[in-house]
Design a protein around this motif. Structure first.
Motif, PDB file in Angstrom:
ATOM      1  N   PHE A  39      31.235  28.068  39.501  1.00  0.00           N
ATOM      2  CA  PHE A  39      30.079  27.038  40.505  1.00  0.00           C
ATOM      3  C   PHE A  39      30.448  26.860  41.835  1.00  0.00           C
ATOM      4  O   PHE A  39      31.604  26.817  41.656  1.00  0.00           O
ATOM      5  CB  PHE A  39      29.978  26.014  39.585  1.00  0.00           C
ATOM      6  N   GLY A  40      29.395  26.869  42.514  1.00  0.00           N
ATOM      7  CA  GLY A  40      29.753  26.067  43.981  1.00  0.00           C
ATOM      8  C   GLY A  40      29.073  27.203  44.666  1.00  0.00           C
ATOM      9  O   GLY A  40      28.590  28.541  44.385  1.00  0.00           O
ATOM     10  N   PRO A  41      28.351  26.518  45.893  1.00  0.00           N
ATOM     11  CA  PRO A  41      27.811  27.474  46.753  1.00  0.00           C
ATOM     12  C   PRO A  41      28.730  28.784  47.487  1.00  0.00           C
ATOM     13  O   PRO A  41      28.065  29.308  47.661  1.00  0.00           O
ATOM     14  CB  PRO A  41      27.490  26.378  48.167  1.00  0.00           C
ATOM     15  N   ALA A  42      30.060  28.545  47.401  1.00  0.00           N
ATOM     16  CA  ALA A  42      31.303  29.934  48.410  1.00  0.00           C
ATOM     17  C   ALA A  42      31.103  30.710  46.925  1.00  0.00           C
ATOM     18  O   ALA A  42      31.379  31.262  47.394  1.00  0.00           O
ATOM     19  CB  ALA A  42      32.053  29.722  48.662  1.00  0.00           C
ATOM     20  N   CYS A  43      31.095  30.774  45.955  1.00  0.00           N
ATOM     21  CA  CYS A  43      30.952  32.036  45.006  1.00  0.00           C
ATOM     22  C   CYS A  43      30.750  32.534  45.186  1.00  0.00           C
ATOM     23  O   CYS A  43      30.496  33.854  44.887  1.00  0.00           O
ATOM     24  CB  CYS A  43      30.592  31.007  43.214  1.00  0.00           C
ATOM     25  N   ALA A  44      28.809  32.464  46.207  1.00  0.00           N
ATOM     26  CA  ALA A  44      28.495  33.443  46.078  1.00  0.00           C
ATOM     27  C   ALA A  44      29.090  34.832  47.883  1.00  0.00           C
ATOM     28  O   ALA A  44      29.327  35.912  48.043  1.00  0.00           O
ATOM     29  CB  ALA A  44      27.163  33.548  46.693  1.00  0.00           C
ATOM     30  N   SER A  45      30.151  34.106  48.248  1.00  0.00           N
ATOM     31  CA  SER A  45      30.520  34.541  49.527  1.00  0.00           C
ATOM     32  C   SER A  45      32.411  35.652  48.607  1.00  0.00           C
ATOM     33  O   SER A  45      32.790  36.445  49.157  1.00  0.00           O
ATOM     34  CB  SER A  45      31.196  33.563  50.467  1.00  0.00           C
ATOM     35  N   LEU A  46      32.564  35.509  47.327  1.00  0.00           N
ATOM     36  CA  LEU A  46      33.483  36.318  46.603  1.00  0.00           C
ATOM     37  C   LEU A  46      32.720  37.514  46.437  1.00  0.00           C
ATOM     38  O   LEU A  46      31.579  37.786  46.847  1.00  0.00           O
ATOM     39  CB  LEU A  46      33.726  35.364  44.808  1.00  0.00           C
ATOM     40  N   PRO A  47      33.983  38.685  46.316  1.00  0.00           N
ATOM     41  CA  PRO A  47      33.916  39.876  46.840  1.00  0.00           C
ATOM     42  C   PRO A  47      32.192  39.793  44.787  1.00  0.00           C
ATOM     43  O   PRO A  47      33.153  39.134  44.208  1.00  0.00           O
ATOM     44  CB  PRO A  47      34.784  40.605  45.879  1.00  0.00           C
ATOM     45  N   ALA A  48      31.139  40.726  45.066  1.00  0.00           N
ATOM     46  CA  ALA A  48      30.502  41.392  43.682  1.00  0.00           C
ATOM     47  C   ALA A  48      31.650  41.978  42.620  1.00  0.00           C
ATOM     48  O   ALA A  48      30.997  41.316  41.814  1.00  0.00           O
ATOM     49  CB  ALA A  48      29.600  41.638  44.069  1.00  0.00           C
ATOM     50  N   SER A  49      32.236  42.772  43.582  1.00  0.00           N
ATOM     51  CA  SER A  49      33.347  43.389  42.042  1.00  0.00           C
ATOM     52  C   SER A  49      34.501  43.726  42.906  1.00  0.00           C
ATOM     53  O   SER A  49      34.950  43.324  43.985  1.00  0.00           O
ATOM     54  CB  SER A  49      32.869  44.856  41.678  1.00  0.00           C
ATOM     55  N   GLY A  50      35.541  44.084  41.901  1.00  0.00           N
ATOM     56  CA  GLY A  50      37.007  44.728  42.069  1.00  0.00           C
ATOM     57  C   GLY A  50      37.301  43.405  42.468  1.00  0.00           C
ATOM     58  O   GLY A  50      37.080  41.954  41.507  1.00  0.00           O
ATOM     59  N   GLU A  51      38.947  43.295  42.455  1.00  0.00           N
ATOM     60  CA  GLU A  51      40.584  42.167  42.091  1.00  0.00           C
ATOM     61  C   GLU A  51      39.741  41.068  43.071  1.00  0.00           C
ATOM     62  O   GLU A  51      40.634  39.998  42.431  1.00  0.00           O
ATOM     63  CB  GLU A  51      41.082  43.531  42.796  1.00  0.00           C
ATOM     64  N   GLY A  52      38.887  40.876  43.714  1.00  0.00           N
ATOM     65  CA  GLY A  52      39.085  39.538  44.695  1.00  0.00           C
ATOM     66  C   GLY A  52      37.804  38.843  43.910  1.00  0.00           C
ATOM     67  O   GLY A  52      37.638  38.540  44.193  1.00  0.00           O
ATOM     68  N   SER A  53      37.377  39.767  42.917  1.00  0.00           N
ATOM     69  CA  SER A  53      36.026  39.110  42.492  1.00  0.00           C
ATOM     70  C   SER A  53      36.334  37.818  41.256  1.00  0.00           C
ATOM     71  O   SER A  53      37.425  38.089  41.294  1.00  0.00           O
ATOM     72  CB  SER A  53      34.988  39.795  41.943  1.00  0.00           C
ATOM     73  N   ALA A  54      35.416  37.095  41.245  1.00  0.00           N
ATOM     74  CA  ALA A  54      35.782  35.923  40.515  1.00  0.00           C
ATOM     75  C   ALA A  54      36.339  36.771  38.393  1.00  0.00           C
ATOM     76  O   ALA A  54      36.831  36.487  37.972  1.00  0.00           O
ATOM     77  CB  ALA A  54      34.552  34.968  39.998  1.00  0.00           C
ATOM     78  N   ALA A  55      35.655  38.654  37.944  1.00  0.00           N
ATOM     79  CA  ALA A  55      35.677  37.916  37.068  1.00  0.00           C
ATOM     80  C   ALA A  55      37.119  39.435  37.364  1.00  0.00           C
ATOM     81  O   ALA A  55      38.015  39.634  36.738  1.00  0.00           O
ATOM     82  CB  ALA A  55      34.768  39.713  37.059  1.00  0.00           C
ATOM     83  N   GLY A  56      37.569  39.803  38.610  1.00  0.00           N
ATOM     84  CA  GLY A  56      38.867  40.684  38.612  1.00  0.00           C
ATOM     85  C   GLY A  56      40.220  39.947  39.255  1.00  0.00           C
ATOM     86  O   GLY A  56      41.008  39.979  38.425  1.00  0.00           O
ATOM     87  N   MET A  57      39.764  38.633  39.291  1.00  0.00           N
ATOM     88  CA  MET A  57      40.833  37.581  39.535  1.00  0.00           C
ATOM     89  C   MET A  57      40.978  36.863  38.001  1.00  0.00           C
ATOM     90  O   MET A  57      42.347  36.492  37.791  1.00  0.00           O
ATOM     91  CB  MET A  57      40.234  36.331  40.536  1.00  0.00           C
ATOM     92  N   ALA A  58      40.363  37.030  37.553  1.00  0.00           N
ATOM     93  CA  ALA A  58      40.581  36.732  35.581  1.00  0.00           C
ATOM     94  C   ALA A  58      41.725  37.527  35.465  1.00  0.00           C
ATOM     95  O   ALA A  58      42.536  37.003  33.919  1.00  0.00           O
ATOM     96  CB  ALA A  58      39.256  36.458  34.821  1.00  0.00           C
ATOM     97  N   ASP A  59      41.977  38.832  35.612  1.00  0.00           N
ATOM     98  CA  ASP A  59      43.055  39.992  34.976  1.00  0.00           C
ATOM     99  C   ASP A  59      44.624  39.749  35.259  1.00  0.00           C
ATOM    100  O   ASP A  59      45.438  40.281  35.371  1.00  0.00           O
ATOM    101  CB  ASP A  59      42.921  40.612  35.451  1.00  0.00           C
ATOM    102  N   ASP A  60      44.599  39.063  36.174  1.00  0.00           N
ATOM    103  CA  ASP A  60      46.155  38.412  37.421  1.00  0.00           C
ATOM    104  C   ASP A  60      46.027  37.244  37.524  1.00  0.00           C
ATOM    105  O   ASP A  60      45.581  36.552  36.931  1.00  0.00           O
ATOM    106  CB  ASP A  60      45.763  39.003  38.979  1.00  0.00           C
ATOM    107  N   PRO A  61      47.877  36.651  37.419  1.00  0.00           N
ATOM    108  CA  PRO A  61      48.640  34.959  37.639  1.00  0.00           C
ATOM    109  C   PRO A  61      47.610  35.125  38.694  1.00  0.00           C
ATOM    110  O   PRO A  61      47.765  35.616  39.756  1.00  0.00           O
ATOM    111  CB  PRO A  61      49.425  36.034  37.635  1.00  0.00           C
ATOM    112  N   VAL A  62      48.039  33.956  38.956  1.00  0.00           N
ATOM    113  CA  VAL A  62      47.218  32.997  40.660  1.00  0.00           C
ATOM    114  C   VAL A  62      47.522  33.322  41.487  1.00  0.00           C
ATOM    115  O   VAL A  62      46.621  33.476  42.246  1.00  0.00           O
ATOM    116  CB  VAL A  62      47.609  31.417  39.572  1.00  0.00           C
TER     117      VAL A  62
END
Length: 193
Positions: A39-62
Motif C-alpha cells: 500500500f502507499g503512493p510510492a508503490c506505483a514507482s516500483l518496477p511493474a515486473s521483474g526482481e525489483g517489483s513487489a512480486a519479484g522481491m517476495a522470492d528473495d531474502p530482504v
C-alpha cells in the motif's frame, strides 16, 4: 455422422466450459495466503515486473530483494558497508523500515558521507531501522516496536497513511520478501544518542 458431429461439438463445448472453470479455480490459489498487498503512493514507482517489483522481491531474502529495487540502492550500499547483508538475509520474520534513495538525499552529503564511513555509527543507524518481528498494516495504527539496535520505533496513522516516529511517512508498505516485511519510508530515522 451427425451424431458424431454433435458429440464432438458437445465435447468441444464442454471442454470450452471446463477450461475457463479450471483456470478460475487455479487463479485464486496462486494469490491465496496471508501476504498483504503493498500500500502507499510510492508503490506505483516500483518496477511493474521483474526482481525489483513487489512480486519479484517476495522470492528473495530482504537484503537481496532490496538490491534489486532501484528505490533502495543507497540503503543497499549502506548495508554492504556495514557488513549487514548476511544478518538481514538470515533474519526470520523481521521488518525493515527501509529509507528510500529520496530519504537519504534529505541528509546533507557531508553528513551522509561521514555516517557511511563510520562502520559503528552506520551499523547503529541501520539496525535502528530493523524490528525483530513481522509488522504489517494491522500493527501500524498505534505501534511500538523494539529495534535490533535496542531502541524503539513508534508508528501511528490509519487507512494507508502511516508515520514512523512522527517523522517518516511509509510511502510503500507491506512489501514482502522471503524473510521480511519491508516498509519503505521517506526519511532516515535517527536513533537517540
Amino acid at each position: 455422422m451427425i451424431i458424431n458431429h454433435f458429440r464432438g461439438a458437445a465435447l468441444t463445448g464442454a471442454g470450452a466450459l471446463l477450461a475457463p472453470l479450471a483456470l478460475f479455480a487455479v487463479a485464486p490459489a496462486a494469490n491465496a495466503g496471508p501476504v498483504a498487498e503493498p500500500f502507499g503512493p510510492a508503490c506505483a514507482s516500483l518496477p511493474a515486473s521483474g526482481e525489483g517489483s513487489a512480486a519479484g522481491m517476495a522470492d528473495d531474502p530482504v537484503a537481496t530483494a532490496a538490491s534489486n529495487n532501484p528505490e533502495l540502492s543507497t540503503l543497499v550500499t549502506a548495508v554492504k558497508k556495514a557488513g549487514l547483508v548476511d544478518t538481514l538475509n538470515n533474519g526470520e520474520n523481521i521488518t525493515v523500515f527501509a529509507p528510500t534513495n529520496a530519504a537519504f538525499e534529505k541528509i546533507p552529503k557531508a553528513d551522509l558521507d561521514k555516517i557511511l564511513n563510520d562502520k559503528e555509527k552506520l551499523t547503529d543507524l541501520l539496525t535502528y531501522h530493523v524490528v525483530g518481528e513481522k509488522v504489517t498494516i494491522d500493527e501500524l495504527p498505534d505501534g511500538s516496536f523494539k529495534t535490533l539496535q535496542g531502541g524503539t520505533l513508534t508508528t501511528s496513522g490509519s487507512g494507508d497513511s502511516f508515520k514512523v516516529n512522527d517523522s517518516a511517512a511509509i510511502v510503500c508498505g507491506d512489501v514482502e520478501t522471503e524473510n521480511a516485511t519491508v516498509q519503505l519510508i521517506d526519511t532516515v530515522l535517527m536513533p537517540a544518542s
